[in-house]
Every structure is written in C-alpha cells, then in structure tokens.
Design a protein around this motif. Structure first.
Motif, PDB file in Angstrom:
ATOM      1  N   HIS A   1     -55.497 -20.274  25.651  1.00 45.75           N
ATOM      2  CA  HIS A   1     -55.649 -18.972  25.002  1.00 45.75           C
ATOM      3  C   HIS A   1     -56.433 -17.991  25.871  1.00 45.75           C
ATOM      4  CE1 HIS A   1     -53.574 -19.857  21.336  1.00 45.75           C
ATOM      5  NE2 HIS A   1     -54.315 -20.930  21.103  1.00 45.75           N
ATOM      6  N   ALA A   2     -57.316 -18.494  26.728  1.00 46.62           N
ATOM      7  CA  ALA A   2     -57.995 -17.604  27.675  1.00 46.62           C
ATOM      8  C   ALA A   2     -56.997 -17.055  28.684  1.00 46.62           C
ATOM      9  CB  ALA A   2     -59.113 -18.361  28.383  1.00 46.62           C
ATOM     10  N   ALA A   3     -56.150 -17.935  29.236  1.00 48.62           N
ATOM     11  CA  ALA A   3     -55.134 -17.495  30.199  1.00 48.62           C
ATOM     12  C   ALA A   3     -54.133 -16.557  29.537  1.00 48.62           C
ATOM     13  CB  ALA A   3     -54.421 -18.706  30.789  1.00 48.62           C
ATOM     14  N   GLU A   4     -53.761 -16.868  28.316  1.00 48.44           N
ATOM     15  CA  GLU A   4     -52.816 -16.029  27.569  1.00 48.44           C
ATOM     16  C   GLU A   4     -53.368 -14.620  27.386  1.00 48.44           C
ATOM     17  OE1 GLU A   4     -50.349 -16.755  23.483  1.00 48.44           O
ATOM     18  OE2 GLU A   4     -52.537 -16.913  23.352  1.00 48.44           O
ATOM     19  N   GLU A   5     -54.652 -14.521  27.067  1.00 51.99           N
ATOM     20  CA  GLU A   5     -55.278 -13.211  26.876  1.00 51.99           C
ATOM     21  C   GLU A   5     -55.332 -12.441  28.198  1.00 51.99           C
ATOM     22  OE1 GLU A   5     -57.108 -10.253  24.476  1.00 51.99           O
ATOM     23  OE2 GLU A   5     -56.085 -12.111  23.922  1.00 51.99           O
ATOM     24  N   LEU A   6     -55.678 -13.129  29.282  1.00 56.59           N
ATOM     25  CA  LEU A   6     -55.744 -12.482  30.595  1.00 56.59           C
ATOM     26  C   LEU A   6     -54.366 -12.052  31.086  1.00 56.59           C
ATOM     27  CD1 LEU A   6     -58.331 -14.884  32.209  1.00 56.59           C
ATOM     28  CD2 LEU A   6     -58.679 -12.432  31.889  1.00 56.59           C
ATOM     29  N   ALA A   7     -53.332 -12.773  30.646  1.00 58.65           N
ATOM     30  CA  ALA A   7     -51.968 -12.440  31.069  1.00 58.65           C
ATOM     31  C   ALA A   7     -51.521 -11.071  30.552  1.00 58.65           C
ATOM     32  CB  ALA A   7     -50.998 -13.518  30.597  1.00 58.65           C
ATOM     33  N   LYS A   8     -52.212 -10.588  29.524  1.00 56.11           N
ATOM     34  CA  LYS A   8     -51.848  -9.281  28.980  1.00 56.11           C
ATOM     35  C   LYS A   8     -52.196  -8.162  29.949  1.00 56.11           C
ATOM     36  CE  LYS A   8     -52.660 -10.842  24.223  1.00 56.11           C
ATOM     37  NZ  LYS A   8     -53.512 -10.668  23.007  1.00 56.11           N
ATOM     38  N   SER A   9     -53.185  -8.404  30.811  1.00 57.86           N
ATOM     39  CA  SER A   9     -53.567  -7.409  31.809  1.00 57.86           C
ATOM     40  C   SER A   9     -52.878  -7.759  33.120  1.00 57.86           C
ATOM     41  CB  SER A   9     -55.096  -7.411  31.999  1.00 57.86           C
ATOM     42  OG  SER A   9     -55.458  -6.510  33.009  1.00 57.86           O
ATOM     43  N   LYS A  10     -51.726  -7.167  33.347  1.00 60.41           N
ATOM     44  CA  LYS A  10     -50.880  -7.574  34.469  1.00 60.41           C
ATOM     45  C   LYS A  10     -51.492  -7.261  35.836  1.00 60.41           C
ATOM     46  CE  LYS A  10     -46.519  -7.507  31.937  1.00 60.41           C
ATOM     47  NZ  LYS A  10     -47.177  -7.569  30.633  1.00 60.41           N
ATOM     48  N   ASN A  11     -52.530  -6.433  35.852  1.00 63.96           N
ATOM     49  CA  ASN A  11     -53.202  -6.128  37.120  1.00 63.96           C
ATOM     50  C   ASN A  11     -54.301  -7.133  37.456  1.00 63.96           C
ATOM     51  OD1 ASN A  11     -51.655  -3.809  37.583  1.00 63.96           O
ATOM     52  ND2 ASN A  11     -52.999  -2.580  36.277  1.00 63.96           N
ATOM     53  N   THR A  12     -54.538  -8.073  36.550  1.00 63.00           N
ATOM     54  CA  THR A  12     -55.556  -9.102  36.767  1.00 63.00           C
ATOM     55  C   THR A  12     -54.892 -10.352  37.330  1.00 63.00           C
ATOM     56  OG1 THR A  12     -56.856  -8.253  34.907  1.00 63.00           O
ATOM     57  CG2 THR A  12     -57.383 -10.469  35.689  1.00 63.00           C
ATOM     58  N   LYS A  13     -55.323 -10.758  38.505  1.00 59.31           N
ATOM     59  CA  LYS A  13     -54.767 -11.947  39.149  1.00 59.31           C
ATOM     60  C   LYS A  13     -55.533 -13.183  38.670  1.00 59.31           C
ATOM     61  CE  LYS A  13     -53.430 -13.725  43.708  1.00 59.31           C
ATOM     62  NZ  LYS A  13     -53.589 -13.529  45.179  1.00 59.31           N
ATOM     63  N   VAL A  14     -54.814 -14.119  38.054  1.00 58.87           N
ATOM     64  CA  VAL A  14     -55.450 -15.237  37.361  1.00 58.87           C
ATOM     65  C   VAL A  14     -55.032 -16.568  37.972  1.00 58.87           C
ATOM     66  CG1 VAL A  14     -55.775 -16.391  35.134  1.00 58.87           C
ATOM     67  CG2 VAL A  14     -55.446 -13.903  35.217  1.00 58.87           C
ATOM     68  N   ALA A  15     -56.006 -17.446  38.208  1.00 58.49           N
ATOM     69  CA  ALA A  15     -55.749 -18.833  38.604  1.00 58.49           C
ATOM     70  C   ALA A  15     -55.995 -19.705  37.383  1.00 58.49           C
ATOM     71  CB  ALA A  15     -56.664 -19.256  39.740  1.00 58.49           C
ATOM     72  N   PHE A  16     -54.961 -20.384  36.908  1.00 57.38           N
ATOM     73  CA  PHE A  16     -55.084 -21.291  35.767  1.00 57.38           C
ATOM     74  C   PHE A  16     -55.145 -22.709  36.329  1.00 57.38           C
ATOM     75  CE2 PHE A  16     -53.140 -22.318  31.309  1.00 57.38           C
ATOM     76  CZ  PHE A  16     -54.214 -23.140  31.048  1.00 57.38           C
ATOM     77  N   ILE A  17     -56.357 -23.237  36.421  1.00 57.32           N
ATOM     78  CA  ILE A  17     -56.547 -24.576  37.001  1.00 57.32           C
ATOM     79  C   ILE A  17     -56.418 -25.579  35.866  1.00 57.32           C
ATOM     80  CG2 ILE A  17     -58.053 -26.041  38.387  1.00 57.32           C
ATOM     81  CD1 ILE A  17     -59.332 -23.429  39.410  1.00 57.32           C
ATOM     82  N   TYR A  18     -55.178 -25.976  35.628  1.00 56.45           N
ATOM     83  CA  TYR A  18     -54.839 -26.860  34.512  1.00 56.45           C
ATOM     84  C   TYR A  18     -55.195 -28.308  34.835  1.00 56.45           C
ATOM     85  CZ  TYR A  18     -52.159 -28.924  30.751  1.00 56.45           C
ATOM     86  OH  TYR A  18     -51.798 -29.635  29.638  1.00 56.45           O
ATOM     87  N   GLY A  19     -54.947 -28.725  36.059  1.00 54.56           N
ATOM     88  CA  GLY A  19     -55.460 -30.012  36.514  1.00 54.56           C
ATOM     89  C   GLY A  19     -54.562 -31.216  36.338  1.00 54.56           C
ATOM     90  N   TYR A  20     -53.448 -31.101  35.615  1.00 57.58           N
ATOM     91  CA  TYR A  20     -52.552 -32.234  35.386  1.00 57.58           C
ATOM     92  C   TYR A  20     -51.107 -31.791  35.590  1.00 57.58           C
ATOM     93  CZ  TYR A  20     -56.654 -34.062  32.920  1.00 57.58           C
ATOM     94  OH  TYR A  20     -57.921 -34.460  32.582  1.00 57.58           O
TER      95      TYR A  20
END
Length: 442
Positions: free
Chosen positions: A18-37
């Motif tokens: 849900h944190a990544a989902e919220e950040l995905a709304k801001s398309k100018n924000t580059k996000v690393a989702f370190i899921y790990g599996y």
C-alpha cells in the motif's frame, strides 16, 4: 554503482504494497520496491497451510509476472536486503536471487518489514522451492506428532490449535503455552485497551472442552527456542520445569525486522529493535526514514490490516513531502473502518470442524449480521446473508444463539480468500515453474 531512486519501499506484506501503491500515484516519483522474494504468499493463511501443506499453493503465487503490479514509476527488486546504511542513504541487497548484490540509493525510505516470525513467514532471501520444502516439513512433522507445543496464546496460537485439530485429529496432545496462563492477553485480557474477561473465559473453555487443548502457564527465555523445532526435544521453562515435545512452534512475534539497519546514531532503535519515531512515524535519528508497524509509536485498533494500510499510505505521503522540503504531518488513522478496540472475531481453526466467535463488528455490519438481537439464520434479512457465500447460512450463528460456532468458521475460509485481492495480492494458486510437481502427503 548504486541505482538512484526518490523513495525506497522495503517489505513484502500488505503494508509495503500500500505504500508503493500510494507512491505510484505520483508518476514523477521514482520508486524502488524492494520486495525481496520471487513469490508472493498470503501469510494470514499460515495456520491453514502449515497444518495442511496441500493448501499452501492456494495462498501462493510463484510467477512474478502474475503478481507484480504494473506501475510505470515503480521498479521491483526481488532479492532481500542485506543492509540499509542510514548514513549513506544506501541499501545493499543479498547476494542471492534475481537482483543479487544490487545497491540502491534513496532520498527517503519506508520500512514495512514486519516482525520476525520464523516458519509463520518466509525467511529473508528464501526461494519458493525452499519455502515449499519448509511448509511440507512442518506439515509432515505435525501430522506424525504425539505432543505439540504452540508457544504463544494470542490470536495466532489459538488459530494454530484449531487448525491442527481440524487437519490432524485428536490423537496428539496439544499444549498452548502462555506466560500468564491465560489466552488473548493483548486482545481481550489484562493487557488489552478495554479488557473483556467474558471472551477470555469463553475461548479458554472452548479450547479445553471442545479442542482438548492444555492451556499451560510458562515462559521460555532460552533464545534457541525462538525458532521452531520439528523433531522431538525438551522445552526448558524459566521456572525450571520441562516439557517434552515432538513439534515446538513459537506463535508470537520476536520483535521488528530491523536488524539490517546501520547507523552511526545510537538512538535509531529502541532496546527491542523498534524504530524510534515521532508522531509522524518518522525516524527521530534519520528524518528521511519512515516506519510502518515497526515503530515505537504503536498502531492502535482493529482490524489490523486497516491500521497498517492507513499507516502505509500516510508514510508514502510524508516521504514525498520530505523530498520536496515540506514538513511531515502527524499520523491520524483515517482508515476504514474506524479503529475498534477488539478484533472482529476469534478463529479457532478455519472451515468444517473449526469454531469462530464474532466479537466486535462495525455498527452497520453488526446490524446486518444480527449481532444486536442474536438473530442468526434464518432470521437474518434476505437476501443479505442466505446464499451469497458458501457456508453463509450459519455465518452469524443460529437463531437466538450467540454469533459463534462452526458456521462462522466455515464462512471465514471463504472470506479469507477475498482479502488478498483487496490488498493487491494477485495470482494466488500458481506455484509456477520453480517448484516441480510432487506427490501429495499421505
């Protein structure tokens, strides 16, 4: 050379999603989702599949193309974290998995890493093949055990007792170990925000009388018993007494998953390993670090999934604010439904042979489920509840009786399957190619 991102999200549960989902709304924000599996697993069904490994695939997806979300500004990393250097603002991944050894730099990071729960959740860096082998080993050990000790008498321990009986019968001795000698201390007992002695007594009696579980007072400080033991051994209690077992499983959280954090500041973590934060869920030592469910600021209320979701969305917005040079806001839980003092139910196993008690529902749901008058089927108003979900005819109990019993337990296993999609978990039921087809347990 490190790959640079605005925000890094670390975790594999619904909080991180849900944190990544919220950040995905801001398309100018580059996000690393370190899921790990390389796989996704719905850990809320752990009591089901640890007692019956044939159920594990239903709650797992081993095909990243099926479970990964397609957010243009979010890049997944499927190797687990080795270290998070808060001074350098740099994350190094384990030398294992698809993104082995990768280095990621960030401007802000959200830690939604949960608590250490060996066996109940996959170990960091574990492959699907390793996880499947672990689950099957647990199921086989439980099936052949003559004495089982579940250490921890909270909601998880109670569930494990019920699901053990459902899947493995009543031939074995089951001991539920409790520090206080009581069940559900933090949810309904003396440690609860609003204690409810009636629920504690009811659940205790059902465990003892219906499920033939020995609720025993005792505590264990020896760190070697922090891990499950799937072969015969002897448990040494702090009072000097011993318990022989065939299988021993701790059913309580062992503290936040924060051991990978590195910092020159000694006040980053408290003695239990929780991230020291202000009321914004922001680290007091490193303002660009935010935490979900692993902080010194506790998330109050139930359902826990709603509280985690609200905190995750808040941290995502505050991380974006920090990057923009703005002041973060105090966390105010505006999740739906509003926080409730008690869990909505207590599950003593899932499905036929189980037992569930409805304890605290939001007002509208309470009316619909006839909790106010103990209506139950068939007095619940059609067409709301009669036939929409398998098992629903007994979902609220029977007419004039308390809202509990096998009917709600049957309903819950169907409701549980509806939760993962609601929290973005897709593709469950497909191991994929990593795990070869194997014979079912006999």
């Amino acid at each position: 050379m490190a790959s640079s991102f605005d925000v890094a999200v670390v975790g594999a549960g619904l909080g991180a999603f849900h944190a990544a989902e919220e950040l995905a709304k801001s398309k100018n924000t580059k996000v690393a989702f370190i899921y790990g599996y390389t796989f996704q697993e719905w850990v809320m069904a752990a009591a089901i599949f640890l007692n019956n490994p044939d159920e594990h695939q239903k709650w797992t997806c081993g095909v990243p193309e099926k479970w990964k979300q397609k957010w243009p500004n979010v890049q997944y990393f499927l190797s687990s974290v080795e270290s998070i250097d808060c001074d350098k603002k740099e994350i190094k991944l384990m030398n294992k998995g698809p993104d082995a050894g990768a280095v990621i730099s960030y401007k802000a990071v959200i830690l939604a890493t949960g608590s250490k729960s060996p066996l109940l959740t996959p170990a960091p860096g574990m492959s699907l093949t390793e996880r499947v082998a672990e689950v099957r080993a647990c199921g086989q050990a439980l099936k052949s055990a003559k004495t089982v000790v579940f250490n921890g008498s909270g909601l998880v321990g109670v569930e494990m007792c019920g699901d053990f009986r459902i899947q493995n019968g009543y031939g074995a001795k089951v001991i539920l170990l409790s520090r206080s000698g009581k069940v559900l201390d933090s949810d309904f007992g003396d440690k609860a925000h609003t204690p409810d002695a009636g629920v504690v007594t009811k659940v205790t009696n059902i465990l003892k009388d219906k499920f033939q579980v020995d609720v025993k007072q005792g505590s264990v400080s020896d760190p070697k018993f922090s891990d499950p033991i799937l072969s015969p051994g002897t448990l040494k209690l702090d009072d000097g007494s011993t318990l022989d077992f065939d299988v021993y499983i701790p059913c309580y959280p062992l503290g936040p998953n924060t051991s990978s954090l590195v910092s020159s500041k000694s006040d980053l973590l408290d003695p239990r390993g929780a991230l020291v934060t202000n009321e914004c869920l922001q680290s007091t030592a490193h303002p660009e670090v935010f935490g979900v469910g692993i902080t010194t600021i506790k998330l109050f209320g139930h359902p826990v999934s709603s509280r985690i979701t609200a905190a995750s969305q808040h941290c995502a917005r505050q991380a974006a604010a920090v990057i923009e040079g703005k002041q973060p806001q105090v966390f105010k839980d505006k999740g739906a439904p509003p926080p409730m003092s008690h869990p909505m139910n207590v599950k003593i196993g899932h499905g036929p042979g189980g037992y569930m008690i409805w304890t605290s529902l939001p007002g509208p749901a309470k009316v619909c489920c006839c909790q106010c008058c103990n209506g139950g089927y068939p007095c619940c108003p059609p067409p709301c509840c009669w036939c929409c979900i398998p098992g629903c005819s007994g979902a609220c109990g029977t007419c004039g009786s308390p809202p509990e019993g096998e009917g709600p337990a049957k309903l819950m296993i169907h409701l549980l399957a509806k939760f993962p999609p609601a929290h973005g978990f897709k593709g469950l039921g497909d191991y994929g190619a990593e795990v070869p087809t194997q014979a079912k347990m006999t």
